[in-house]
Design a protein around this motif. Structure first.
Motif: not given
Length: 245
Positions: A62, A87, A96
């Motif tokens: 991330y 997320i 993503i």
């Protein structure tokens, strides 16, 4: 209508525990502390969810993908933890890249900060809890409207297919909404790419020529130093010789 067995399956499938923003400490935490905090919360839900834990690798990815604001040191603040959780709750449905565009879209809103993210996350979790009931009603509606008998194996499979279809349609709507409001950055035109490539090539060529000139100058300087040193030694030798005589 749903039979008792299907109702048990539905309740188990919808029994995921979400960490509320008020349950996140107002202090910076290390990665291991964040993982343990989320893992403990997941234990309150069904077994299927306790096995889907957040990992160090996921958090690192991330960060690398720019979904989490840069970390200072080894600890994460509450805003960064909320980014992780946002997320984490969306990644089962969105890519993503799509999540990144969504978060960047939020942060592009004037005045959007950590408090605004907390409000967004809290609303998202509250609606998600309401959606558990909507999900049951949607499933029951599919069964009743189509006269499906979930005791029958074929109708049971049809019900599963119908749920998958509904899920895909809702996901498509969400993805289209993201594309409409937060489109993917445009790729540079081919000519622009070629121009940038040529420019980089020229820069490298110039750097190479500059390094070559620097090396040549250094070599000449070293040669000159050697010659000077040699001349000085010769002069000292001659002076010594003249002195002896």
């Amino acid at each position: 209508m749903m039979n008792d067995r299907l109702l048990d399956i539905v309740c188990d499938a919808l029994n995921d525990a979400e960490l509320k923003s008020r349950e996140i400490p107002n202090i910076d935490l290390y990665v291991d502390q964040i993982i343990n905090l989320i893992a403990e919360k997941l234990k309150e839900g069904s077994q299927r969810y306790s096995e889907r834990q957040l990992t160090k690798t996921m958090i690192n990815n991330y960060s690398k993908d720019g979904l989490i604001t840069p970390v200072k040191g080894k600890k994460y603040n509450k805003e960064q933890i909320l980014q992780m959780l946002t997320i984490y709750t969306l990644k089962g449905t969105l890519s993503i890249g799509e999540i990144k565009r969504l978060l960047q879209g939020a942060y592009s809103v004037e005045g959007f900060d950590g408090d605004a993210l907390k409000e967004l996350y809290d609303k998202h979790i509250a609606i998600k809890e309401d959606n558990r009931e909507y999900a049951k009603e949607a499933l029951n509606g599919i069964v009743e409207r189509n006269g499906l008998d979930v005791e029958n194996d074929v109708d049971y499979i049809v019900t599963v297919c119908a749920l998958v279809s509904l899920s895909a349609q809702l996901r498509n709507i969400a993805q289209t909404m993201i594309d409409e409001k937060f489109p993917e950055p445009e790729e540079p035109e081919e000519e622009e790419k070629d121009s940038e490539k040529a420019e980089r090539k020229e820069e490298k060529k110039a750097e190479k020529a500059e390094r070559k000139e620097e090396k040549k100058a250094e070599k000449a300087e070293r040669k000159e130093d050697k010659e000077t040193e040699k001349a000085e030694k010769k002069q000292k030798k001659e002076e010594k010789k003249n002195k002896d005589e």
